[in-house]
Design an enzyme around this catalytic site. Structure first.
Site, PDB file in Angstrom:
ATOM      1  N   VAL A  99       0.865  -1.179   0.000  1.00  0.00           N
ATOM      2  CA  VAL A  99       0.000   0.000   0.000  1.00  0.00           C
ATOM      3  C   VAL A  99       0.898   1.224   0.000  1.00  0.00           C
ATOM      4  O   VAL A  99       1.911   1.265   0.698  1.00  0.00           O
ATOM      5  CB  VAL A  99      -0.909   0.024   1.248  1.00  0.00           C
ATOM      6  N   CYS A 100       0.544   2.203  -0.825  1.00  0.00           N
ATOM      7  CA  CYS A 100       1.241   3.477  -0.792  1.00  0.00           C
ATOM      8  C   CYS A 100       2.732   3.275  -1.074  1.00  0.00           C
ATOM      9  O   CYS A 100       3.109   2.507  -1.962  1.00  0.00           O
ATOM     10  CB  CYS A 100       0.978   4.126   0.567  1.00  0.00           C
ATOM     11  N   SER A 101       3.602   3.931  -0.313  1.00  0.00           N
ATOM     12  CA  SER A 101       5.039   3.838  -0.558  1.00  0.00           C
ATOM     13  C   SER A 101       5.640   2.514  -0.116  1.00  0.00           C
ATOM     14  O   SER A 101       6.848   2.306  -0.242  1.00  0.00           O
ATOM     15  CB  SER A 101       5.770   4.991   0.140  1.00  0.00           C
TER      16      SER A 101
END
Length: 248
Positions: A99-101
């Site tokens: 998720v995300c970075s």
């Protein structure tokens, strides 16, 4: 099925709480929060604390791996124990997700080399520097047994996508309804393509106060430097293979 969610100091809360709230409803789900050792882990807010329930050594072969993002992602993307565990666990996992970075950590482990992947919009350039084909206009990107998603709130979508793959569409829809996940945001500025220039500037400033801390800047610089050195060495090896021996 064991679901291993990596929790590291400086994680973003919704990055893992969103998919956790979905995945915990899967049949026979056994969720573990993993880190170097069990114990309290503080989120990037500096206020929220969660407990790592298992160490990496206690979690050698989970069925699902999930890596959240956070303001300290670059720092942990240089943690060799984290990267080694990801490489080994990925070999037997059904799904490896971020998720995300968190996708930057997967990339640093070599799991996204040459693949399409997404992340938070602020981390797409880091993916490119790590040999990944960054995708900024898809909320979920699926490549083989690796799936990445965009920033923070996209983790709920990722969790539902995985639930559909693992337990079927019917179960995923039931989980969605049980969560009453029916997004109707009061504002339409949730993607870079929709946000005004002033909104983009304000969002960037909000995140910068954490990202420009000396420790995080040093980690980001080191990660990109490591990637550049690997590319240079790889190119050198390829060039040497194609050089014909000179006659004496």
């Amino acid at each position: 099925m064991q679901i291993a969610i990596v929790v590291y100091p400086g994680f973003t809360a919704l990055d893992f709480i969103g998919p956790y709230e979905v995945l915990r409803w899967l049949p026979d789900a056994e969720v573990s929060f993993v880190w170097h050792e069990p114990g309290p882990i503080t989120a990037d807010s500096g206020v929220l604390v969660v407990g790592a329930t298992h160490s990496f050594d206690e979690t050698p072969s989970p069925g699902v791996i999930l890596v959240p993002g956070g303001m300290t992602t670059m720092e942990h993307a240089r943690d060799e124990k984290v990267l080694d565990w990801l490489r080994r666990a990925h070999e037997t996992a059904t799904w490896t997700a971020s998720v995300c970075s968190g996708s930057v950590i997967l990339a640093a482990a070599g799991l996204l080399e040459g693949k399409r992947a997404t992340s938070h919009w602020a981390a797409l350039s880091a993916l490119k520097a790590l040999g990944v084909k960054p995708v900024g206009d898809e909320r979920i990107v699926h490549e083989g047994d690796v799936v990445t998603c965009a920033g923070v709130s996209a983790g709920i979508d990722l969790g539902l996508w995985l639930a559909g793959q693992i337990a079927g569409e019917g179960r995923a829809k039931a989980i969605q309804l049980s969560m009453e996940y029916d997004p109707q945001p009061p504002f339409d500025s949730g993607h870079m393509s929709k946000a005004s220039a002033s909104t983009k500037a304000t969002a960037t400033a909000l995140m910068s106060k954490d990202l420009v801390k000396p420790r995080q800047l040093k980690a980001a610089t080191g990660l990109l430097w490591d990637a550049a050195i690997r590319r240079a060495r790889s190119k050198g090896r390829r060039n040497r293979r194609f050089v014909e021996p000179q006659p004496r």
